[in-house]
Design an enzyme around this catalytic site. Structure first.
Site, PDB file in Angstrom:
ATOM      1  N   GLU A  51      12.117 -65.510   4.850  1.00  0.00           N
ATOM      2  CA  GLU A  51      11.267 -66.523   4.007  1.00  0.00           C
ATOM      3  C   GLU A  51      11.370 -66.164   2.562  1.00  0.00           C
ATOM      4  OE1 GLU A  51       7.052 -66.519   5.378  1.00  0.00           O
ATOM      5  OE2 GLU A  51       6.489 -67.844   3.535  1.00  0.00           O
ATOM      6  N   ARG A 276      11.665 -53.393  15.010  1.00  0.00           N
ATOM      7  CA  ARG A 276      11.718 -53.500  13.244  1.00  0.00           C
ATOM      8  C   ARG A 276      11.948 -51.924  12.938  1.00  0.00           C
ATOM      9  NH1 ARG A 276       8.166 -57.037  11.013  1.00  0.00           N
ATOM     10  NH2 ARG A 276       8.273 -56.050   8.953  1.00  0.00           N
ATOM     11  N   LYS A 286       6.068 -57.268   3.175  1.00  0.00           N
ATOM     12  CA  LYS A 286       6.120 -57.858   2.051  1.00  0.00           C
ATOM     13  C   LYS A 286       4.825 -57.922   1.284  1.00  0.00           C
ATOM     14  CE  LYS A 286       9.561 -60.938   3.238  1.00  0.00           C
ATOM     15  NZ  LYS A 286       9.681 -62.331   3.544  1.00  0.00           N
TER      16      LYS A 286
HETATM   17  P1  ATP Z   1       6.575 -59.685   6.477  1.00  0.00           P
HETATM   18  O1  ATP Z   1       6.830 -58.194   5.971  1.00  0.00           O
HETATM   19  O2  ATP Z   1       5.571 -60.678   5.652  1.00  0.00           O
HETATM   20  O3  ATP Z   1       6.148 -59.558   7.850  1.00  0.00           O
HETATM   21  P2  ATP Z   1       9.143 -60.248   7.176  1.00  0.00           P
HETATM   22  O4  ATP Z   1       9.759 -58.975   6.395  1.00  0.00           O
HETATM   23  O5  ATP Z   1       9.128 -60.703   8.557  1.00  0.00           O
HETATM   24  O6  ATP Z   1       7.754 -60.661   6.466  1.00  0.00           O
HETATM   25  P3  ATP Z   1      10.946 -62.486   6.732  1.00  0.00           P
HETATM   26  O7  ATP Z   1      11.495 -63.162   5.385  1.00  0.00           O
HETATM   27  O8  ATP Z   1      10.444 -63.479   7.738  1.00  0.00           O
HETATM   28  O9  ATP Z   1      10.086 -61.515   6.366  1.00  0.00           O
HETATM   29  O10 ATP Z   1      12.321 -61.734   7.400  1.00  0.00           O
HETATM   30  C1  ATP Z   1      13.472 -62.324   7.671  1.00  0.00           C
HETATM   31  C2  ATP Z   1      14.133 -61.852   8.787  1.00  0.00           C
HETATM   32  O11 ATP Z   1      14.120 -60.000   8.751  1.00  0.00           O
HETATM   33  C3  ATP Z   1      13.286 -61.792  10.096  1.00  0.00           C
HETATM   34  O12 ATP Z   1      14.169 -62.127  11.029  1.00  0.00           O
HETATM   35  C4  ATP Z   1      12.743 -60.499  10.550  1.00  0.00           C
HETATM   36  O13 ATP Z   1      12.341 -60.328  11.651  1.00  0.00           O
HETATM   37  C5  ATP Z   1      13.680 -59.456   9.831  1.00  0.00           C
HETATM   38  N1  ATP Z   1      12.851 -58.180   9.457  1.00  0.00           N
HETATM   39  C6  ATP Z   1      11.868 -58.150   8.757  1.00  0.00           C
HETATM   40  N2  ATP Z   1      11.224 -57.024   8.549  1.00  0.00           N
HETATM   41  C7  ATP Z   1      12.144 -56.437   9.214  1.00  0.00           C
HETATM   42  C8  ATP Z   1      12.229 -54.752   9.670  1.00  0.00           C
HETATM   43  N3  ATP Z   1      11.314 -53.875   9.023  1.00  0.00           N
HETATM   44  N4  ATP Z   1      13.277 -54.260  10.362  1.00  0.00           N
HETATM   45  C9  ATP Z   1      14.045 -55.152  11.158  1.00  0.00           C
HETATM   46  N5  ATP Z   1      14.021 -56.515  10.760  1.00  0.00           N
HETATM   47  C10 ATP Z   1      13.092 -57.231   9.858  1.00  0.00           C
END
Ligand code: ATP
Ligand code: MG
Length: 577
Positions: A51, A276, A286
């Site tokens: 996003e 994650r 974020k």
């Molecule tokens: P927020 O921190 O607000 O939850 P987000 O980090 O999930 O947001 P996105 O832009 O939706 O933000 O993430 C894009 C992709 O990266 C998604 O498929 C998400 O699952 C993956 N992702 C995000 N954070 C992690 C993490 N810490 N480890 C592995 N994958 C991640």
């Protein structure tokens, strides 16, 4: 609609020093099996779906490496898809930074750059189809009421009084929502599923809401925007994704993902969840990263203390090291906490082989060599990288006035301090033995301001012909030749190992996470390429700050010290390495 909060992670124990290039994992096994059985006609199509509401961080790198890695290894494709359905939080600045970061990490989406916003019309049409099927309705409850009606984990929800509106009325209202007839928050479109479902996400989730806001791509064409759960599965479907890989907090969303696609009877990818990445001394949410930027705790998204890709790039982390780290931590189904020291280990391991050695003095103490011939300069031959013979050698000027590290001298050396002290002899790297004959102090403060030494001309190159030994070798620069540099010394941004668990994570920020010093560096570093990475002998790895290119000043960011804390941790926890 919010995903379930992650559980308190266990500390993981990844193995290091393994020879396998990419360790297998449960997702690869699924993909392998699908290719074997021909489930998707042997196709592998993944996507990375950020996003654009913030910069990418090291957790995203894990997802990027996984998705692009699967595509590469199975001869498939990986799309870059912007999940841009919230005009209030998204911005082109983020889109641009995400593209730059994915590219820098070494991945290529070719012409497959997609935006959920490009599907707005298709998504709208799908919503209309659901209404026709009696599977969606316009609800006049407001957000608070909807929450109240939803019930709890132990109590079923209640049905909205608007739930059984006739199809025609729903079609009319949904159309008028789109036309902008109703104010924000006055109505939503909801799926008609089951208000008693044990999965709260299945209790008539919202599919569309009214948001009279300009979108960074569609402008004012829309004033209703689809929700994540509706958008994501259909975007995957439209793009013919095979394996829709996401993080564990979306496990409960899978039921809804499958519901939407099954009810619309469209192409139906498989959603697979993985754990994650969590890192010690780091926050990866974020929302929290935005708070650091907005509160001025750091100097921006690319501040070298940020766990963002852009911060790590500016800090000097090579993309190869980040990819290597992602391979090493592996992919599992259980949340884990990875030691930051492992990431630093990967960075050090790469830089050890690739970063040229140079000499730099971070806390200069002047040394005058009393028996050095007046005005004379010698060129000493120095090895650029002992790990890489092809890197060759260079000449470093040596003269009668030098700087050494203040910390390499003690007027009253404690036991086990073998470096310079009054009367003692040490080696200057690539140069001569020197002996300290006198110490000059500031008469007011008592601070040592200069050392007087003699050198032994017989020891050029670093060895005494009479075979006498010295116990220390110091780095140095020639005072009149050295270049001035600002060096920024970074530490962890947080004092706590798990800052995200503090009541207010901002209170765990270290006041001393950045220290700036005025250093003296080898003259050869003048004009060093912005972003270039060096080992300052005995001190660590440093990178020319890419942000100061125009100023003409030489600014270095410390990438990582030479201290391998990971080896110690690995030993303690009996991990091979
Ligand atoms: P927020 O921190 O607000 O939850 P987000 O980090 O999930 O947001 P996105 O832009 O939706 O933000 O993430 C894009 C992709 O990266 C998604 O498929 C998400 O699952 C993956 N992702 C995000 N954070 C992690 C993490 N810490 N480890 C592995 N994958 C991640
Ligand atoms: Mg997300």
């Amino acid at each position: 609609m919010s995903p379930t909060p992650p559980q308190k992670p266990e500390r993981s124990e990844p193995t290091i020093g393994k020879e396998t290039p990419v360790p297998s994992n449960f997702i690869r096994s699924i993909v392998e099996e699908d290719c074997r059985t021909g489930k998707w006609d042997g196709r592998v199509a993944t996507r990375f779906p950020p996003e654009p509401n913030g910069y990418l961080h090291i957790g995203h790198a894990k997802s990027i490496c996984l998705n692009f890695g699967l595509a590469a290894d199975f001869n498939g494709t990986c799309n870059l898809r912007f999940d841009d359905t919230n005009p209030l939080k998204e911005d082109v600045e983020y889109v641009d930074s995400i593209k730059e970061d994915v590219r820098w990490l070494g991945f290529d989406w070719q012409d497959r750059e997609y935006y959920a916003s490009d599907y707005f019309q298709q998504l709208y049409d799908y919503a209309v189809q659901l209404i026709h099927k009696g599977l969606a309705y316009v609800d006049d409850l407001n957000a608070d009421e909807i929450r109240e009606y939803r019930g709890t984990l132990t109590e079923p929800g209640r049905e909205s009084p608007w739930r059984n509106r006739p199809v025609e009325e729903n079609l009319d209202l949904f159309h008028r929502m789109r036309e902008g007839e109703f104010p924000d928050g006055s109505r939503v479109l909801r799926a008609k599923i089951d208000m008693a479902s044990p999965n709260l996400l299945m209790r008539d989730p919202t599919l569309y809401r009214i948001r009279k806001a300009s979108h960074h791509r569609t402008g004012d064409a829309w004033c209703i925007y689809p929700m994540y759960d509706f958008t994501h599965c259909l975007s995957d479907s439209i793009e013919h994704i095979t394996h829709s890989v996401c993080t564990l907090e979306f496990e409960n969303n899978r039921e809804l993902y499958d519901w939407v696609l099954a009810r619309l009877d469209v192409y139906h990818p498989q959603q697979i969840e993985f754990a994650r990445l969590n890192l010690t001394y780091t926050v990866l949410s974020k929302r929290k990263l935005i708070a650091l930027v907005e509160n001025g705790v750091v100097q921006g998204w690319d501040d070298p203390r940020m766990p963002t890709i852009s911060g790590m790039r500016r800090r000097g982390y090579p993309p190869e090291a980040i990819r290597n780290f992602c391979d090493r931590i592996g992919v599992a189904r259980r949340d884990s906490l990875v030691d930051f020291a492992l990431l630093e280990f990967c960075v050090r391991e790469y830089l050890n082989r690739h970063a040229p050695r140079v000499m730099a003095v971070l806390d200069p103490l002047k040394v005058v060599i009393e028996n050095w011939p007046e005005g004379r300069t010698e060129e000493m031959e120095a090895v650029n990288n002992p790990e890489d013979p092809a890197a060759g050698t260079r000449k470093v000027p040596f003269s009668g006035t030098l700087f050494i590290e203040r910390d390499d001298f003690r007027e009253e050396p404690p036991r086990k301090f073998f470096r310079l002290a009054p009367g003692r002899e040490v080696r200057l790297r690539y140069a001569y033995f020197i002996r300290c004959t006198d110490v000059i102090k500031d008469p007011d403060t008592g601070e040592v301001v200069e050392l007087r030494c003699t050198y032994d001309p017989e020891t050029r190159g670093g060895d005494a012909p009479d075979g006498r030994k010295v116990k220390a070798t110091l780095h140095w620069v020639s005072a009149s030749h050295a270049a001035d540099a600002e060096v920024r010394l970074y530490e962890h941004l947080f004092a706590e190992e798990r800052p995200g668990e503090a009541a207010d994570f901002l209170t765990t920020v270290r006041p001393d996470s950045l220290r700036t010093v005025a250093a003296k560096v080898e003259p050869g570093l003048t004009g060093a390429e912005p972003g270039s990475r060096w080992q300052f002998e005995r001190l660590g790895y440093f990178c020319v700050d890419p942000g100061d290119g125009e100023s003409g000043r030489l600014v270095f960011n410390r990438t990582v010290t030479l201290r391998d804390t990971w080896a110690k941790i690995a030993k303690k926890t009996k991990i091979s390495g």
